[in-house]
Write a protein that holds these residues in place. Structure first.
Motif, PDB file in Angstrom:
ATOM      1  N   ALA A  69      42.383  -5.362  29.104  1.00  0.00           N
ATOM      2  CA  ALA A  69      40.379  -5.508  28.940  1.00  0.00           C
ATOM      3  C   ALA A  69      40.709  -6.928  27.834  1.00  0.00           C
ATOM      4  O   ALA A  69      39.755  -8.046  27.858  1.00  0.00           O
ATOM      5  CB  ALA A  69      40.108  -4.222  28.220  1.00  0.00           C
ATOM      6  N   GLY A  70      41.589  -6.857  27.114  1.00  0.00           N
ATOM      7  CA  GLY A  70      41.794  -7.834  26.186  1.00  0.00           C
ATOM      8  C   GLY A  70      42.799  -8.960  26.850  1.00  0.00           C
ATOM      9  O   GLY A  70      42.261 -10.097  26.439  1.00  0.00           O
ATOM     10  N   ILE A  71      43.597  -8.851  27.877  1.00  0.00           N
ATOM     11  CA  ILE A  71      44.354 -10.249  28.609  1.00  0.00           C
ATOM     12  C   ILE A  71      42.534 -10.752  29.830  1.00  0.00           C
ATOM     13  O   ILE A  71      42.588 -12.030  29.412  1.00  0.00           O
ATOM     14  CB  ILE A  71      45.271  -9.354  29.517  1.00  0.00           C
ATOM     15  N   VAL A  72      41.974  -9.726  30.092  1.00  0.00           N
ATOM     16  CA  VAL A  72      40.766 -10.243  30.799  1.00  0.00           C
ATOM     17  C   VAL A  72      40.100 -11.311  29.857  1.00  0.00           C
ATOM     18  O   VAL A  72      39.730 -12.453  30.204  1.00  0.00           O
ATOM     19  CB  VAL A  72      40.498  -9.253  31.758  1.00  0.00           C
ATOM     20  N   ARG A  73      39.702 -10.374  29.114  1.00  0.00           N
ATOM     21  CA  ARG A  73      38.837 -11.436  28.111  1.00  0.00           C
ATOM     22  C   ARG A  73      39.521 -12.487  27.166  1.00  0.00           C
ATOM     23  O   ARG A  73      38.530 -13.594  26.868  1.00  0.00           O
ATOM     24  CB  ARG A  73      38.371 -10.339  26.412  1.00  0.00           C
ATOM     25  N   PHE A 109      38.087  -8.284  18.862  1.00  0.00           N
ATOM     26  CA  PHE A 109      38.137  -7.312  20.215  1.00  0.00           C
ATOM     27  C   PHE A 109      38.106  -5.847  20.587  1.00  0.00           C
ATOM     28  O   PHE A 109      37.303  -5.101  20.864  1.00  0.00           O
ATOM     29  CB  PHE A 109      38.061  -7.762  21.585  1.00  0.00           C
ATOM     30  N   ASN A 110      39.427  -5.567  19.996  1.00  0.00           N
ATOM     31  CA  ASN A 110      39.773  -4.907  20.860  1.00  0.00           C
ATOM     32  C   ASN A 110      38.932  -3.434  19.440  1.00  0.00           C
ATOM     33  O   ASN A 110      38.495  -2.243  19.547  1.00  0.00           O
ATOM     34  CB  ASN A 110      40.932  -4.303  20.610  1.00  0.00           C
ATOM     35  N   ILE A 111      39.352  -3.318  18.379  1.00  0.00           N
ATOM     36  CA  ILE A 111      38.154  -2.807  17.346  1.00  0.00           C
ATOM     37  C   ILE A 111      37.024  -2.666  17.806  1.00  0.00           C
ATOM     38  O   ILE A 111      36.773  -1.127  17.667  1.00  0.00           O
ATOM     39  CB  ILE A 111      38.768  -3.461  15.934  1.00  0.00           C
TER      40      ILE A 111
END
Length: 123
Positions: A69-73, A109-111
């Motif tokens: 999800a972090g890569i996509v974002r 973002f992940n937090i």
């Protein structure tokens, strides 16, 4: 850094070790509420039992794993920073500077995105 001491000591290249220690220390200082740990022989940070960011080392780069999800974002930002990436990680070449603002954005973002997550990995 005691948590990562053994991991860092096993790194044969002193420049790579120093860079890795710099990045891990920066995360610890910028996000003191995250829990540092080593799992799967990789340093990582968690929040309320869920994975936030992980790191691994290779001959040519420091790998940053913010989950898919972090890569996509942040794909556009990753490319703009000049980093190569896969579906799961960003490769920061040892001879390139670390884009700490990108790293900060991925962690934040992940937090936020995983605030209500009750599992280690996203489902």
């Amino acid at each position: 850094m005691e948590v990562f001491g053994e991991f860092l000591e096993r790194m044969p290249n002193p420049q790579h070790r120093a860079r890795t220690e710099e990045v891990l220390g920066w995360v610890r200082k910028r996000f003191p509420n995250l829990l540092p740990k080593v799992a799967w022989n990789q340093p990582m940070y968690t929040d309320h039992g869920t994975f936030i960011i992980g790191f691994s080392v290779a001959k040519q780069h420091l790998a940053v794993a913010p989950e898919r999800a972090g890569i996509v974002r942040f794909t556009d930002d990753i490319v703009q920073a000049g980093y190569d990436h896969s579906k799961e990680l960003v490769r920061i070449p040892w001879d390139r500077p670390v884009d700490f603002s990108l790293l900060e954005n991925m962690i934040e973002f992940n937090i936020l995105d995983k605030a209500d997550c009750s599992t280690f990995w996203r489902k």
